[in-house]
Design an enzyme around this catalytic site. Structure first.
Site, short mmCIF file in Angstrom:
data_model
loop_
_atom_site.label_atom_id
_atom_site.label_comp_id
_atom_site.label_asym_id
_atom_site.label_seq_id
_atom_site.Cartn_x
_atom_site.Cartn_y
_atom_site.Cartn_z
N GLN A 1 10.98 41.84 -31.22
CA GLN A 1 10.35 42.58 -30.13
C GLN A 1 11.40 43.05 -29.12
O GLN A 1 11.18 44.02 -28.39
CB GLN A 1 9.31 41.69 -29.44
CG GLN A 1 8.58 42.35 -28.31
CD GLN A 1 7.31 41.58 -27.94
OE1 GLN A 1 6.30 41.70 -28.61
NE2 GLN A 1 7.38 40.78 -26.89
N SER B 1 32.05 62.18 0.07
CA SER B 1 32.24 60.81 0.53
C SER B 1 31.60 60.66 1.89
O SER B 1 31.60 61.60 2.69
CB SER B 1 33.74 60.51 0.62
OG SER B 1 33.98 59.47 1.55
N LYS C 1 36.47 64.89 0.75
CA LYS C 1 36.37 64.43 -0.64
C LYS C 1 35.39 65.23 -1.48
O LYS C 1 34.39 65.75 -1.00
CB LYS C 1 35.96 62.95 -0.70
CG LYS C 1 37.06 61.96 -0.39
CD LYS C 1 38.28 62.04 -1.29
CE LYS C 1 38.05 61.54 -2.70
NZ LYS C 1 38.04 60.08 -2.79
N THR D 1 50.57 63.64 -25.66
CA THR D 1 50.41 62.39 -26.42
C THR D 1 50.91 61.32 -25.46
O THR D 1 51.85 61.57 -24.69
CB THR D 1 51.21 62.35 -27.73
OG1 THR D 1 52.60 62.45 -27.42
CG2 THR D 1 50.84 63.50 -28.67
N HIS D 2 50.31 60.16 -25.48
CA HIS D 2 50.64 59.09 -24.51
C HIS D 2 50.47 59.58 -23.07
O HIS D 2 51.10 59.05 -22.17
CB HIS D 2 52.08 58.57 -24.70
CG HIS D 2 52.46 58.33 -26.12
ND1 HIS D 2 52.33 57.11 -26.74
CD2 HIS D 2 52.96 59.17 -27.07
CE1 HIS D 2 52.74 57.19 -28.00
NE2 HIS D 2 53.12 58.44 -28.22
N LYS E 1 13.32 47.05 -28.72
CA LYS E 1 13.02 48.30 -28.02
C LYS E 1 13.83 48.54 -26.75
O LYS E 1 14.33 49.66 -26.55
CB LYS E 1 11.52 48.41 -27.77
CG LYS E 1 10.78 48.80 -29.03
CD LYS E 1 9.33 48.40 -28.97
CE LYS E 1 8.87 47.72 -30.24
NZ LYS E 1 9.18 46.29 -30.32
N TYR F 1 9.27 39.17 -40.57
CA TYR F 1 9.23 39.43 -39.13
C TYR F 1 9.45 38.16 -38.32
O TYR F 1 8.99 37.08 -38.69
CB TYR F 1 7.87 40.04 -38.75
CG TYR F 1 7.74 40.31 -37.26
CD1 TYR F 1 8.26 41.47 -36.70
CD2 TYR F 1 7.15 39.37 -36.41
CE1 TYR F 1 8.16 41.71 -35.34
CE2 TYR F 1 7.05 39.60 -35.04
CZ TYR F 1 7.57 40.77 -34.51
OH TYR F 1 7.48 41.00 -33.17
N GLU G 1 32.24 60.26 -14.02
CA GLU G 1 32.50 58.81 -14.01
C GLU G 1 31.32 58.03 -14.55
O GLU G 1 31.47 57.03 -15.25
CB GLU G 1 32.82 58.36 -12.59
CG GLU G 1 34.16 58.90 -12.10
CD GLU G 1 34.36 58.70 -10.61
OE1 GLU G 1 35.17 57.83 -10.25
OE2 GLU G 1 33.70 59.38 -9.81
N SER H 1 5.02 42.57 -24.02
CA SER H 1 6.03 43.62 -24.13
C SER H 1 5.47 44.97 -23.67
O SER H 1 6.13 45.99 -23.78
CB SER H 1 6.51 43.74 -25.58
OG SER H 1 5.41 43.99 -26.44
N ASN I 1 34.08 64.29 -5.28
CA ASN I 1 34.27 63.28 -6.32
C ASN I 1 33.55 63.65 -7.63
O ASN I 1 32.46 64.20 -7.60
CB ASN I 1 33.75 61.91 -5.84
CG ASN I 1 34.57 61.39 -4.67
OD1 ASN I 1 35.76 61.65 -4.59
ND2 ASN I 1 33.91 60.69 -3.77
N ASN J 1 2.86 44.01 -37.68
CA ASN J 1 4.23 44.07 -38.19
C ASN J 1 4.56 45.42 -38.85
O ASN J 1 5.62 46.00 -38.59
CB ASN J 1 4.48 42.92 -39.18
CG ASN J 1 4.39 41.57 -38.50
OD1 ASN J 1 4.32 41.50 -37.26
ND2 ASN J 1 4.38 40.50 -39.28
#
Ligand code: ARG
Length: 469
Positions: free
Chosen positions: A328, A283, A289, A161-162, A331, A323, A296, A29, A291, A116
């Protein structure tokens, strides 16, 4: 990678053969947990100092170990952590290097300790620091929101709303909504920090140890509120990491909603915001463009952060105490979520600070779609003592009439209004005015500019109090 016959120097006493290449690869690891090196060394320092204070190792041995650890810290600082999959993880890397530097005495560091309780401690230290960094980022984000909200505390915009125009609100009010979300996000991170701030060191492998440790001293030195109270729990739960991931997910959802609003607002048919050049991209084919890529990606990252949270919940589900090596895998999702969230917070802060809000266009749309119809109904309730349900019905007929004529409510003649219901007198048209509608919404937390300014003042003093704390 080739098979080597040597058994592991740290734990290979009972093995005749070394691990296969694949075993080594699945077990290692280090490429991930090298991020814990500072915390690992800090915990080892505290542990060995305590062993010396308690007479478990000699002062001379502890000094040799401490100077070796200092040297390793310098090496890692300047050259990074050298990775050797045979040494599995950061804990064994540090110990193996220590043995090279100070010889056999290095072997005394692991007295009354296990990987551990070591990893449970290191990782808590790391998550605690991560929370502090996120909190500082969120405070800066809040300051940006408050500054822009103050600038636009009276600027009208359509409230939705909506995603249908509902009632006029102020842009300051809208931005302050996100300030409030971040207040709660910060309190979730703070609660997670408080809950996790106990030191597992001294729990050893799972059952504690017979050595006369000073667990309180170690905990104090590492900035914990005290030692953990159950060794099995301390080495085998990762709820502190999940608390972090859940708080991160909730925070990312908030950022994602604001990102989505910037994306919609920046779209030409809306034209409510112009995102600064520094936060826009072009773009490769369409020269015109501009963007909102950063927004996003913040929206996209929220999905990945939620995925990290899901990953660790699945890892932990059904693991028996104590354990198990599955843990492991705790992380990667935490590191990934932290990196993505820190970037997202910085990106949204930058966008909020530098975007131009197209307030004229927002104001044009604030009264669209008969947005002040509720104000006319409220006028009937207040001035003509009409029950609200009836008022709603009457105004519905007024709206239908305006739609038939293709005009806005305030463009109807007073006579047309009275024709719908005699109780609507000519002064009622004043209720249809956007500025009047905004100014009237003075309930606590409402959109009236006067109210928004009060909340901004509260926010400013809360933020000022933290900086002097
Ligand atoms: N690298 C391990 C982890 O992160 C450290 C603990 C190893 N413990 C063990 N009993 N093999 O989980």
């Amino acid at each position: 990678m080739t098979d080597t016959p040597e058994s592991n120097a740290m734990w290979g006493g009972r093995f005749a053969e070394g691990p296969s290449a694949v075993m080594r690869e699945i077990n290692a690891s280090i490429s991930i947990d090298k991020r814990l090196w500072r915390h690992d060394i800090a915990a080892s320092r505290a542990h060995v100092r305590m062993l010396a204070r308690q007479g478990i190792v000699t002062v001379a041995d502890s000094e040799a170990i401490l100077s070796g650890l200092d040297r390793i810290a310098h090496e890692y600082e300047s050259d990074g952590v050298p990775e050797d999959s045979a040494l599995e993880d950061i804990h064994m890397h540090v110990e193996a290097r220590l043995a090279q530097l100070v010889g056999d005495v290095a072997g005394r560091l692991h007295t009354a300790r296990s990987r551990n309780d070591q990893v449970a401690t290191d990782f808590r230290l790391w998550v605690r620091e991560a929370i502090d960094m996120i909190d500082a980022g969120l405070a800066a984000f809040q300051r940006a929101l408050v500054a822009r909200a103050e600038e636009h505390s009276a600027a009208p915009m359509p409230g939705f709303t909506h995603l249908q125009v509902a009632q006029p609100v102020t842009l300051g009010h809208h931005l302050m909504a996100y300030y409030e979300m971040i207040v709660r996000d910060r309190s979730r991170f703070a609660a997670a920090r408080t809950r996790m701030n106990r030191c597992p060191l001294g729990s050893a492998a799972l059952a504690g140890t017979g050595f006369a440790l000073d667990r309180d001293g170690v905990a104090r030195e590492l900035g914990f509120d005290g030692p953990t109270d159950n060794s099995l729990d301390a080495v085998s739960d990762r709820d502190f990491a999940l608390d972090f991931l859940m708080a991160a997910t909730q925070c990312a959802l908030h950022l994602s909603r604001l990102a989505e609003e910037f994306i919609i607002w920046a779209s030409q048919p809306y034209g409510f915001v112009t995102i600064a050049d520094a936060w826009s991209t072009g773009s490769s084919i369409m020269p015109q463009k501009r963007n909102p890529d950063a927004a996003e990606l913040v929206r996209g990252h929220a999905g990945r952060i939620a995925g990290c949270m899901t990953a660790l919940t699945m890892t932990m589900k059904g693991l028996p105490l104590a354990y198990a090596k599955d843990m492991q895998d705790d992380k990667p999702p935490v590191f990934e979520a932290y990196d993505l969230l820190a970037l997202s917070i910085a990106a949204m802060t930058g966008m909020v600070e530098t975007s131009r809000f197209e307030t004229a266009r927002m104001a044009d749309w604030a009264g669209s779609g008969h947005a002040t119809a509720t104000d006319l109904a409220d006028w009937l309730v207040r001035e003509a003592d009409v029950p609200f349900r009836d008022a709603h019905h009457i105004v519905g007929r007024v709206v239908a009439l305006a739609d038939r004529r293709g005009v806005a409510l305030h463009e109807l003649a007073a006579a047309d209004l009275t024709a719908v219901d005699v109780r609507i007198d000519p002064t009622a048209v004043r209720a249809l005015d956007v500025a009047g509608s905004l100014a009237s919404r003075t309930s606590h937390g409402g959109t009236a500019p006067s109210e928004v300014r009060k909340r901004i003042a509260d926010a400013r003093s809360a933020l000022a109090m933290e900086t002097t704390r």
